[in-house]
Scaffold this motif. Structure first.
Motif, PDB file in Angstrom:
ATOM      1  N   VAL A  26     -22.461 -16.965  37.284  1.00 18.59           N
ATOM      2  CA  VAL A  26     -23.876 -16.719  37.049  1.00 18.59           C
ATOM      3  C   VAL A  26     -24.621 -17.964  36.603  1.00 18.59           C
ATOM      4  O   VAL A  26     -25.849 -18.018  36.665  1.00 18.59           O
ATOM      5  CB  VAL A  26     -24.068 -15.591  36.014  1.00 18.59           C
ATOM      6  CG1 VAL A  26     -23.482 -14.291  36.536  1.00 18.59           C
ATOM      7  CG2 VAL A  26     -23.422 -15.964  34.682  1.00 18.59           C
ATOM      8  N   ARG A  27     -23.871 -18.991  36.156  1.00 15.31           N
ATOM      9  CA  ARG A  27     -24.514 -20.228  35.717  1.00 15.31           C
ATOM     10  C   ARG A  27     -23.483 -21.341  35.709  1.00 15.31           C
ATOM     11  O   ARG A  27     -22.305 -21.109  35.434  1.00 15.31           O
ATOM     12  CB  ARG A  27     -25.118 -20.063  34.323  1.00 15.31           C
ATOM     13  CG  ARG A  27     -25.790 -21.309  33.775  1.00 15.31           C
ATOM     14  CD  ARG A  27     -26.520 -21.010  32.487  1.00 15.31           C
ATOM     15  NE  ARG A  27     -27.038 -22.228  31.889  1.00 15.31           N
ATOM     16  CZ  ARG A  27     -27.827 -22.257  30.814  1.00 15.31           C
ATOM     17  NH1 ARG A  27     -28.172 -21.117  30.222  1.00 15.31           N
ATOM     18  NH2 ARG A  27     -28.247 -23.411  30.325  1.00 15.31           N
ATOM     19  N   ALA A  28     -23.931 -22.543  36.046  1.00 16.82           N
ATOM     20  CA  ALA A  28     -23.051 -23.709  36.038  1.00 16.82           C
ATOM     21  C   ALA A  28     -23.789 -24.876  35.393  1.00 16.82           C
ATOM     22  O   ALA A  28     -24.848 -25.286  35.880  1.00 16.82           O
ATOM     23  CB  ALA A  28     -22.629 -24.068  37.457  1.00 16.82           C
ATOM     24  N   ASP A  29     -23.247 -25.387  34.297  1.00 20.41           N
ATOM     25  CA  ASP A  29     -23.863 -26.494  33.575  1.00 20.41           C
ATOM     26  C   ASP A  29     -22.979 -27.720  33.666  1.00 20.41           C
ATOM     27  O   ASP A  29     -21.836 -27.719  33.176  1.00 20.41           O
ATOM     28  CB  ASP A  29     -24.072 -26.124  32.107  1.00 20.41           C
ATOM     29  CG  ASP A  29     -25.022 -24.937  31.945  1.00 20.41           C
ATOM     30  OD1 ASP A  29     -26.098 -24.974  32.562  1.00 20.41           O
ATOM     31  OD2 ASP A  29     -24.674 -23.990  31.210  1.00 20.41           O
ATOM     32  N   SER A  30     -23.490 -28.769  34.270  1.00 19.94           N
ATOM     33  CA  SER A  30     -22.725 -30.015  34.395  1.00 19.94           C
ATOM     34  C   SER A  30     -22.523 -30.650  33.032  1.00 19.94           C
ATOM     35  O   SER A  30     -23.410 -30.620  32.166  1.00 19.94           O
ATOM     36  CB  SER A  30     -23.440 -30.993  35.327  1.00 19.94           C
ATOM     37  OG  SER A  30     -23.459 -30.515  36.649  1.00 19.94           O
ATOM     38  N   VAL A  41     -17.853 -29.333  34.792  1.00 19.23           N
ATOM     39  CA  VAL A  41     -18.900 -28.332  34.667  1.00 19.23           C
ATOM     40  C   VAL A  41     -18.406 -27.141  33.857  1.00 19.23           C
ATOM     41  O   VAL A  41     -17.223 -26.794  33.889  1.00 19.23           O
ATOM     42  CB  VAL A  41     -19.359 -27.890  36.082  1.00 19.23           C
ATOM     43  CG1 VAL A  41     -18.209 -27.258  36.856  1.00 19.23           C
ATOM     44  CG2 VAL A  41     -20.546 -26.961  36.039  1.00 19.23           C
ATOM     45  N   THR A  42     -19.305 -26.560  33.104  1.00 15.14           N
ATOM     46  CA  THR A  42     -19.015 -25.314  32.394  1.00 15.14           C
ATOM     47  C   THR A  42     -19.548 -24.157  33.225  1.00 15.14           C
ATOM     48  O   THR A  42     -20.744 -24.116  33.552  1.00 15.14           O
ATOM     49  CB  THR A  42     -19.664 -25.302  31.004  1.00 15.14           C
ATOM     50  OG1 THR A  42     -19.128 -26.379  30.233  1.00 15.14           O
ATOM     51  CG2 THR A  42     -19.386 -23.989  30.294  1.00 15.14           C
ATOM     52  N   LEU A  43     -18.663 -23.252  33.589  1.00 15.28           N
ATOM     53  CA  LEU A  43     -19.021 -22.104  34.426  1.00 15.28           C
ATOM     54  C   LEU A  43     -19.148 -20.856  33.564  1.00 15.28           C
ATOM     55  O   LEU A  43     -18.245 -20.538  32.779  1.00 15.28           O
ATOM     56  CB  LEU A  43     -17.956 -21.878  35.497  1.00 15.28           C
ATOM     57  CG  LEU A  43     -17.653 -23.058  36.431  1.00 15.28           C
ATOM     58  CD1 LEU A  43     -16.506 -22.694  37.372  1.00 15.28           C
ATOM     59  CD2 LEU A  43     -18.896 -23.467  37.211  1.00 15.28           C
ATOM     60  N   GLN A  44     -20.270 -20.166  33.711  1.00 19.50           N
ATOM     61  CA  GLN A  44     -20.442 -18.877  33.041  1.00 19.50           C
ATOM     62  C   GLN A  44     -20.002 -17.784  34.000  1.00 19.50           C
ATOM     63  O   GLN A  44     -20.562 -17.621  35.089  1.00 19.50           O
ATOM     64  CB  GLN A  44     -21.893 -18.660  32.637  1.00 19.50           C
ATOM     65  CG  GLN A  44     -22.135 -17.392  31.838  1.00 19.50           C
ATOM     66  CD  GLN A  44     -21.454 -17.432  30.477  1.00 19.50           C
ATOM     67  OE1 GLN A  44     -21.610 -18.390  29.731  1.00 19.50           O
ATOM     68  NE2 GLN A  44     -20.687 -16.391  30.156  1.00 19.50           N
ATOM     69  N   CYS A  52     -14.457 -26.406  34.141  1.00 18.95           N
ATOM     70  CA  CYS A  52     -13.898 -26.753  35.441  1.00 18.95           C
ATOM     71  C   CYS A  52     -14.012 -28.249  35.667  1.00 18.95           C
ATOM     72  O   CYS A  52     -15.083 -28.838  35.477  1.00 18.95           O
ATOM     73  CB  CYS A  52     -14.646 -25.989  36.537  1.00 18.95           C
ATOM     74  SG  CYS A  52     -14.166 -26.426  38.227  1.00 18.95           S
ATOM     75  N   LYS A  53     -12.914 -28.872  36.052  1.00 18.86           N
ATOM     76  CA  LYS A  53     -12.908 -30.296  36.353  1.00 18.86           C
ATOM     77  C   LYS A  53     -12.112 -30.528  37.631  1.00 18.86           C
ATOM     78  O   LYS A  53     -11.290 -29.707  38.028  1.00 18.86           O
ATOM     79  CB  LYS A  53     -12.275 -31.095  35.208  1.00 18.86           C
ATOM     80  CG  LYS A  53     -10.800 -30.804  35.006  1.00 18.86           C
ATOM     81  CD  LYS A  53     -10.209 -31.566  33.834  1.00 18.86           C
ATOM     82  CE  LYS A  53     -10.020 -33.032  34.111  1.00 18.86           C
ATOM     83  NZ  LYS A  53      -9.269 -33.726  33.047  1.00 18.86           N
ATOM     84  N   GLY A  54     -12.354 -31.669  38.263  1.00 19.96           N
ATOM     85  CA  GLY A  54     -11.598 -32.000  39.458  1.00 19.96           C
ATOM     86  C   GLY A  54     -12.370 -32.905  40.387  1.00 19.96           C
ATOM     87  O   GLY A  54     -13.301 -33.602  39.980  1.00 19.96           O
ATOM     88  N   GLY A  55     -11.984 -32.883  41.644  1.00 19.88           N
ATOM     89  CA  GLY A  55     -12.615 -33.753  42.630  1.00 19.88           C
ATOM     90  C   GLY A  55     -11.850 -33.679  43.942  1.00 19.88           C
ATOM     91  O   GLY A  55     -11.102 -32.732  44.198  1.00 19.88           O
ATOM     92  N   HIS A  98     -12.592 -22.515  28.008  1.00 17.99           N
ATOM     93  CA  HIS A  98     -13.692 -23.327  27.486  1.00 17.99           C
ATOM     94  C   HIS A  98     -13.535 -23.510  25.988  1.00 17.99           C
ATOM     95  O   HIS A  98     -13.261 -22.547  25.254  1.00 17.99           O
ATOM     96  CB  HIS A  98     -15.036 -22.658  27.779  1.00 17.99           C
ATOM     97  CG  HIS A  98     -16.206 -23.440  27.289  1.00 17.99           C
ATOM     98  ND1 HIS A  98     -16.811 -23.191  26.074  1.00 17.99           N
ATOM     99  CD2 HIS A  98     -16.865 -24.497  27.831  1.00 17.99           C
ATOM    100  CE1 HIS A  98     -17.812 -24.034  25.910  1.00 17.99           C
ATOM    101  NE2 HIS A  98     -17.857 -24.842  26.958  1.00 17.99           N
ATOM    102  N   VAL A  99     -13.679 -24.753  25.533  1.00 16.47           N
ATOM    103  CA  VAL A  99     -13.534 -25.066  24.111  1.00 16.47           C
ATOM    104  C   VAL A  99     -14.876 -25.581  23.589  1.00 16.47           C
ATOM    105  O   VAL A  99     -15.254 -26.724  23.861  1.00 16.47           O
ATOM    106  CB  VAL A  99     -12.444 -26.123  23.881  1.00 16.47           C
ATOM    107  CG1 VAL A  99     -12.356 -26.483  22.405  1.00 16.47           C
ATOM    108  CG2 VAL A  99     -11.098 -25.618  24.380  1.00 16.47           C
ATOM    109  N   PRO A 100     -15.621 -24.763  22.863  1.00 20.14           N
ATOM    110  CA  PRO A 100     -16.870 -25.256  22.283  1.00 20.14           C
ATOM    111  C   PRO A 100     -16.585 -26.126  21.077  1.00 20.14           C
ATOM    112  O   PRO A 100     -15.553 -25.984  20.413  1.00 20.14           O
ATOM    113  CB  PRO A 100     -17.590 -23.968  21.877  1.00 20.14           C
ATOM    114  CG  PRO A 100     -16.477 -23.011  21.573  1.00 20.14           C
ATOM    115  CD  PRO A 100     -15.365 -23.358  22.534  1.00 20.14           C
TER     116      PRO A 100
END
Length: 269
Positions: A26-30, A41-44, A52-55, A98-100
């Motif tokens: 529903v949301r993706a924050d780089s 990116v943090t995926l909601q 999420c990380k990668g390439g 996710h680790v805040p």
């Protein structure tokens, strides 16, 4: 550092493969800084947030993603859990709990310093002996820089002790295990000690802090001194061949620590 890509710039089929694991995103924050990868990116998701990380799978960083995924199941709870890995269409993405939190402050007097020392002590204890996974020996990584017997050991090391890899929320955690090695248990603390000097600590005070970590307190004095010399030579070479703004201050900190170590060898008078 690779060019950072936003979530909506990734191939549609790749994003759909991720949603098969997460549900509709529903949301993706780089993530604007830190991780040296194409995607961070943090995926909601319907069940909460995922980092999420990668390439690109065949990029220079591709083998780092695979290595991090391979060792994650062996790491203690101080490292975020890997939920999934998606390789599709030439891309490789990893999804972690996710680790805040914030990065710890390493300046003199910071209350975060004890938390960092406690975490390093815990990791050295829980990751000795090294889990049965294929990781590079530190003696190999520093071949030609130091006598192998001085840094050899059977502890799984993180080796990238930048404060950006520590996140302090409800507890302190260590992320980005993409550069692990097997070596002496005190090495990660030594890498962090340089960061303390960089943050304004006198080398003697930084060593006093490091002595709170049992593995460092028990380290051979000759080995630690040799480590400082090897680190200065390594970082000096890196700064000359590939200058970067962050390397200069770290090199200066390593030089100050080495000078402190060598001054203790000189006879009085």
């Amino acid at each position: 550092m690779p060019l950072r890509r936003h979530w909506d710039e990734l191939p549609t089929s790749l994003r759909r493969e991720v949603e098969r694991r997460t549900g509709v995103i529903v949301r993706a924050d780089s993530v604007p800084e830190g991780a040296a990868c194409e995607v961070a990116v943090t995926l909601q998701t319907p069940t909460g947030r995922v980092f999420c990380k990668g390439g690109r799978a065949e990029s220079r960083q591709g083998w780092l993603y695979r290595r991090e995924a391979r060792i994650n199941p062996w790491l203690p709870e101080e490292a975020p859990r890997l939920r999934w890995a998606v390789e599709h269409g030439g891309w490789l993405l990893l999804g972690f709990d996710h680790v805040p939190g914030r990065h710890p402050c390493l300046e003199p007097g910071s209350p975060d310093l004890k938390l960092v020392a406690d975490l390093l002590a815990t990791l050295a204890r829980e990751l000795t002996p090294c889990p049965p996974i294929d990781v590079q020996p530190f003696t190999e990584r520093w071949r030609g820089l130091i006598a192998p017997e001085l840094v050899d050991g059977d502890t799984l090391l993180h080796t990238d002790m930048t404060p950006r890899n520590f996140l302090l929320g409800d507890r302190l955690r260590l992320v980005d295990w993409s550069a692990p090695c097997r070596g002496a248990a005190w090495i990660d603390t030594a890498f962090m000690l340089v960061r303390l000097v960089r943050a304004g600590h006198d080398p003697a005070a930084a060593e006093q802090w490091a002595a709170e970590v049992p593995a460092f307190a028990q380290a051979d004095d000759e080995a630690v001194t040799a480590f400082t010399d090897a680190l200065v030579r390594l970082w000096d070479r890196a700064q000359r061949t590939s200058p970067a703004p962050h390397r200069g201050p770290l090199l200066d900190a390593a030089r100050r620590w080495r000078a402190h170590r060598l001054s203790r060898r000189r006879p009085a008078g």
